[in-house]
Design a protein around this motif. Structure first.
Motif, PDB file in Angstrom:
ATOM      1  N   HIS A 144     -12.527  -2.369  -1.618  1.00  0.00           N
ATOM      2  CA  HIS A 144     -13.065  -3.522  -0.887  1.00  0.00           C
ATOM      3  C   HIS A 144     -12.805  -3.293   0.594  1.00  0.00           C
ATOM      4  N   ASP A 148      -6.892  -3.194   5.698  1.00  0.00           N
ATOM      5  CA  ASP A 148      -5.819  -2.327   5.208  1.00  0.00           C
ATOM      6  C   ASP A 148      -6.310  -1.330   4.153  1.00  0.00           C
ATOM      7  N   HIS A 149      -7.594  -1.385   3.828  1.00  0.00           N
ATOM      8  CA  HIS A 149      -8.169  -0.445   2.853  1.00  0.00           C
ATOM      9  C   HIS A 149      -9.166   0.517   3.503  1.00  0.00           C
ATOM     10  N   ASP A 242      -6.476  -4.993  -5.092  1.00  0.00           N
ATOM     11  CA  ASP A 242      -5.840  -6.242  -4.675  1.00  0.00           C
ATOM     12  C   ASP A 242      -6.049  -7.376  -5.678  1.00  0.00           C
ATOM     13  N   TYR A 288      -2.203  -2.003  -5.373  1.00  0.00           N
ATOM     14  CA  TYR A 288      -2.179  -1.478  -3.998  1.00  0.00           C
ATOM     15  C   TYR A 288      -0.991  -2.015  -3.186  1.00  0.00           C
ATOM     16  N   HIS A 289      -0.591  -3.269  -3.443  1.00  0.00           N
ATOM     17  CA  HIS A 289       0.497  -3.868  -2.656  1.00  0.00           C
ATOM     18  C   HIS A 289       1.778  -4.073  -3.469  1.00  0.00           C
TER      19      HIS A 289
HETATM   20 ZN   LIG Z   1      -5.066  -5.210   0.662  1.00  0.00          ZN
END
Ligand SMILES: [Zn+2]
Length: 316
Positions: A144, A148-149, A242, A288-289
């Motif tokens: 997406h 941050d991606h 995410d 991812y986080h």
């Molecule tokens: Zn993110």
């Protein structure tokens, strides 16, 4: 009394003027003086899904204050505190990890998301840690288009991965590039994503990036947020991007509203659906986080789920 105060201050100032190392040397010379290390950390982790070699890459990690405003915006401070206390995590701060994944299928090197880029990311360093150079990446998949991606798609105005083709969700690309998207994050997409448009293909639900890597639409966090099922030799892994961004607050309480979910209801629905599948089918996932190395399992529990960090199950 005033003289005493003055004398005391003079004495303190005098002491402060002595170099710290010199004053320590006279009192602690019998102790080993190894420096305290506040940085460090492992920049990548490697494991197997069937014949695929999977590497999670730590692009960055940052601390954010006031986590309830991010992860529990529809619950009371009391409830947020009780849940946090019961799980031994603080309520005044949280830690965000940024974890792109690179998969070597044996024939292609496929990178999922690119980190923060010029805003504090270290995708090239993490890739190097795993033994790869940016020009070896064959495919870059964007789950997406939050900053941050997509941040690492360009470095210093040039493509970071010069030999790659690009893949992203058709709905996601359509949303961020439609007329009027400029100003709401679209300008960043114009700068970082659009330069690769000619080398980009688009996937919908069930379509393959390469053999063994299949798109699963999980719309909600963003309008076209897409996650990926990885399958090789009967093993499965989900790159959940995410879908759920805190290992306690968003897994145990999937209906807690999250600031960054653009459609909060759809995001909660997707969390319950996908986490339910991961739990019932015992499929590991990369979030991812999630706390690095960002790999874990999901177990169902009353009202939600529990995150079980992977230990050695998938090690080579
Ligand atoms: Zn993110």
């Amino acid at each position: 009394m005033p003289e005493v105060t003055i004398n005391r201050r003079s004495a303190l100032l005098g002491a402060a003027a002595v170099p710290l190392a010199a004053s320590l040397a006279t009192t602690t010379n019998s102790l080993a003086a190894a420096p305290m290390q506040s940085g460090g950390g492992t920049p990548f982790a490697r494991f197997k899904t069937g014949a695929f070699e999977v590497n999670t890459l730590l692009d960055a990690a940052v601390t954010r204050e006031n986590p309830q405003n991010i992860f529990g915006i529809n619950v009371t401070p009391d409830e947020f505190k009780t849940v946090s206390d019961n799980n031994l995590i603080p309520t005044d701060r949280t830690r965000f990890y940024f974890t792109p994944t690179v998969i070597n299928t044996g024939s292609e090197l496929v990178l999922f998301d690119t980190g923060l880029g010029d805003n504090g990311g270290n995708i090239k360093g993490a890739l190097a840690g795993a033994g790869y150079t940016p020009d070896q990446v064959d495919v870059v998949v964007i789950t997406h288009m939050h900053p941050d991606h997509i941040g690492g798609l360009m470095s210093g105005g040039a493509p970071t991965f010069p030999n790659a083709r690009y893949v992203t969700g058709a709905v996601e690309y359509g949303f961020w590039t439609k007329e009027g998207a400029e100003g709401g994050g679209g300008e960043l997409v114009s700068k970082l994503v659009k330069p690769h448009a000619e080398k980009m293909t688009f996937v919908n639900e069930g379509e393959a990036v390469v053999s063994g890597i299949t798109a699963m639409e999980a719309f909600g966090h963003t309008p076209g947020h897409t996650i990926y099922m990885i399958e090789s030799n009967g093993d499965q892994l989900v790159l959940a991007a995410d879908l759920a961004n805190h290992y306690v607050w968003s897994l145990a309480y999937p209906e807690w509203e999250v600031l960054f979910d653009m459609n909060k209801e759809a995001a909660a629905t997707q969390r319950k659906k996908v986490l339910g599948m991961l739990a019932s089918d015992k499929i590991p996932f990369v979030g991812y986080h999630m706390p690095f190395p960002a790999l874990g399992y999901v177990q169902a529990r009353e009202g939600g789920f529990q995150y079980v960090p992977a230990s050695y199950q998938l090690q080579l």
